[in-house]
Design a protein around this motif. Sequence first.
Motif, short mmCIF file in Angstrom:
data_model
loop_
_atom_site.label_atom_id
_atom_site.label_comp_id
_atom_site.label_asym_id
_atom_site.label_seq_id
_atom_site.Cartn_x
_atom_site.Cartn_y
_atom_site.Cartn_z
N THR A 256 0.66 -1.22 0.11
CA THR A 256 0.09 0.01 0.02
C THR A 256 0.86 1.39 0.27
O THR A 256 0.74 2.21 -0.82
CB THR A 256 -1.02 0.14 1.31
N LEU A 257 2.03 1.30 0.81
CA LEU A 257 3.23 2.38 0.76
C LEU A 257 3.54 2.74 -0.52
O LEU A 257 3.67 3.76 -1.06
CB LEU A 257 4.05 1.91 1.85
N LEU A 258 3.62 1.95 -1.28
CA LEU A 258 3.83 1.60 -2.97
C LEU A 258 2.85 2.44 -3.25
O LEU A 258 3.17 3.54 -4.75
CB LEU A 258 5.02 0.24 -3.22
N ARG A 259 2.14 2.12 -3.16
CA ARG A 259 0.45 2.74 -4.25
C ARG A 259 0.72 4.42 -3.87
O ARG A 259 0.73 4.52 -4.78
CB ARG A 259 -0.76 1.49 -3.40
N ALA A 260 0.71 4.50 -2.62
CA ALA A 260 0.68 5.94 -2.26
C ALA A 260 1.44 6.40 -3.14
O ALA A 260 1.43 7.49 -2.97
CB ALA A 260 0.69 5.68 -0.58
N GLN A 261 2.52 5.90 -3.31
CA GLN A 261 3.90 6.46 -4.27
C GLN A 261 4.42 6.25 -4.82
O GLN A 261 4.08 7.50 -5.79
CB GLN A 261 5.49 5.56 -3.79
N VAL A 262 3.14 5.44 -6.03
CA VAL A 262 2.57 5.80 -7.28
C VAL A 262 1.81 7.51 -7.58
O VAL A 262 1.97 7.84 -8.51
CB VAL A 262 1.99 4.42 -7.64
N HIS A 263 1.19 6.99 -6.44
CA HIS A 263 0.15 8.78 -6.43
C HIS A 263 0.57 10.08 -5.83
O HIS A 263 0.99 10.83 -6.93
CB HIS A 263 -1.03 8.67 -5.85
N TYR A 264 1.93 10.14 -5.49
CA TYR A 264 2.78 10.99 -4.70
C TYR A 264 3.74 11.30 -6.49
O TYR A 264 4.02 12.61 -6.52
CB TYR A 264 3.62 10.61 -4.04
N ILE A 265 4.01 10.28 -7.20
CA ILE A 265 5.15 10.98 -7.71
C ILE A 265 4.26 12.05 -9.26
O ILE A 265 4.43 11.96 -9.95
CB ILE A 265 5.81 9.05 -8.81
N GLY A 266 2.49 10.49 -9.40
CA GLY A 266 1.64 10.96 -10.59
C GLY A 266 1.51 12.54 -10.33
O GLY A 266 1.37 13.27 -10.85
N ALA A 267 1.72 13.10 -8.52
CA ALA A 267 1.36 14.09 -8.14
C ALA A 267 2.72 15.57 -8.42
O ALA A 267 2.08 16.23 -9.65
CB ALA A 267 1.32 14.77 -7.14
N LYS A 268 3.63 15.08 -8.73
CA LYS A 268 4.37 15.79 -9.13
C LYS A 268 4.81 15.74 -10.84
O LYS A 268 5.46 16.70 -11.53
CB LYS A 268 6.27 15.21 -8.82
N ILE A 269 4.45 14.42 -11.60
CA ILE A 269 4.01 14.98 -12.57
C ILE A 269 3.23 16.13 -13.27
O ILE A 269 3.30 16.79 -14.05
CB ILE A 269 3.58 13.61 -13.47
N ALA A 270 2.00 15.96 -12.84
CA ALA A 270 0.93 16.93 -12.80
C ALA A 270 1.41 18.00 -12.71
O ALA A 270 1.08 19.14 -13.17
CB ALA A 270 -0.33 16.87 -12.07
N PHE A 271 2.41 18.48 -11.12
CA PHE A 271 2.83 19.70 -11.02
C PHE A 271 3.51 20.42 -12.13
O PHE A 271 3.17 21.42 -12.16
CB PHE A 271 3.48 19.74 -9.63
N LEU A 272 4.26 19.38 -12.75
CA LEU A 272 4.76 20.39 -13.56
C LEU A 272 4.80 20.37 -15.29
O LEU A 272 4.90 21.27 -15.56
CB LEU A 272 6.44 19.18 -14.01
N GLN A 273 3.22 19.21 -15.12
CA GLN A 273 2.67 20.00 -16.46
C GLN A 273 1.80 20.81 -16.23
O GLN A 273 0.78 20.91 -17.24
CB GLN A 273 2.09 17.96 -16.67
N GLY A 274 1.50 21.62 -15.09
CA GLY A 274 0.66 22.38 -14.91
C GLY A 274 -0.58 21.68 -14.67
O GLY A 274 -1.65 23.52 -14.86
N ARG A 275 -0.88 20.89 -14.51
CA ARG A 275 -2.54 20.71 -13.44
C ARG A 275 -2.73 20.26 -12.30
O ARG A 275 -2.80 19.53 -11.56
CB ARG A 275 -2.39 19.27 -14.46
N PRO A 276 -2.88 21.79 -11.67
CA PRO A 276 -3.44 21.36 -9.96
C PRO A 276 -4.28 20.76 -9.93
O PRO A 276 -4.59 20.08 -8.78
CB PRO A 276 -4.14 23.28 -10.28
N GLY A 277 -5.28 20.49 -10.76
CA GLY A 277 -6.60 19.59 -9.61
C GLY A 277 -6.04 18.26 -10.02
O GLY A 277 -6.74 17.48 -9.22
N THR A 278 -5.28 18.01 -10.40
CA THR A 278 -4.69 16.80 -10.91
C THR A 278 -3.99 16.82 -9.64
O THR A 278 -3.17 15.51 -8.94
CB THR A 278 -3.77 15.94 -12.56
N VAL A 279 -3.37 17.37 -9.64
CA VAL A 279 -2.53 17.33 -8.38
C VAL A 279 -2.79 17.43 -6.58
O VAL A 279 -2.61 16.84 -5.97
CB VAL A 279 -1.86 18.74 -8.12
N ALA A 280 -4.33 18.20 -7.03
CA ALA A 280 -4.81 18.20 -5.82
C ALA A 280 -5.74 15.77 -5.02
O ALA A 280 -5.20 15.62 -4.35
CB ALA A 280 -5.78 18.40 -5.38
#
Length: 307
Positions: A256-280
Amino acid sequence: MSSLPLVSILIPAYNHEAFVERCLDSVLEDPYPAKEVVIIDDGSTDKTSERIQAWIDRHGHEVAIEFTHRANKGIAATLNELAARARGEFFRLGASDDYLLPGGLEAQVRYLASHPRKGAVIGDSVVVDRDGRRLHGSGMADLHHADKRLYATDQGIRRAVITRWAVGGPVALLRRSALETVARWTEGLRIDDWDLFLRLAASDALGFIDVPVCAYRLHGSNLSKTRHRATRIVNLEESREVAIRRMPLFDEPCRTLLRAQVHYIGAKIAFLQGRPGTVACRMACFALLRAFAALRPAAPHPHPEQA
């Protein structure tokens, strides 16, 4: 010397003409006597090969060394080729822009000799600039802000490797047999080390000593420290795929921690892509999964030879 295990120092070299001779000098400076150097220039376009050959001409009689220069194949393929060429019982990972610190080899060999269930051991690093001036006394604590106390237990190491990748520089000593167990490096990856250490940590095969074993050099061209946005996105997308691929190796709560990390990495990607809704959205999923993992008891985890 004949009773000591042979350590093969594996050095993938690429466009590090300014640093590679310091790297090789450090091998001689470490007092551990039973060692060899295996180095491949992975298609450098600068004078890295010329610097290596000049060093061999001066010092080749002092240490066993094998050197190959060939077209570029990438870091993972180069590491696999280095391992195939090596003769040692242990493989010490090197990097042509970093350098070893005296005493590190002996400390890591001693650890693995006294912990036969471990397939690899990592140490800490000091962080230096391109001219060798010290920037940080601990790469793990000062550069990556890791809590080194986590590394005192197998469960802590699994959590640390999953949630805060804090291994900077060539700090690992591996058994040859451990690489055979985890199928060596996954070719095609640009940032290959997290994938390898996830697989080792999943089987409790990874240990830690709180000893600085190398100098990790920050010089503006480090692959993992790039500020180029598109490159950072590619690196993060690769890390996310690695996390998804290795999730089945782990029991709960680490899965489950690794699954959480998948979302955390996804948030970083979305931030760099300028997608604040996806980051949240990603950060909300990350927080919920981290909380859920904290409530789940750790499953009994067999030692590597019992797995």
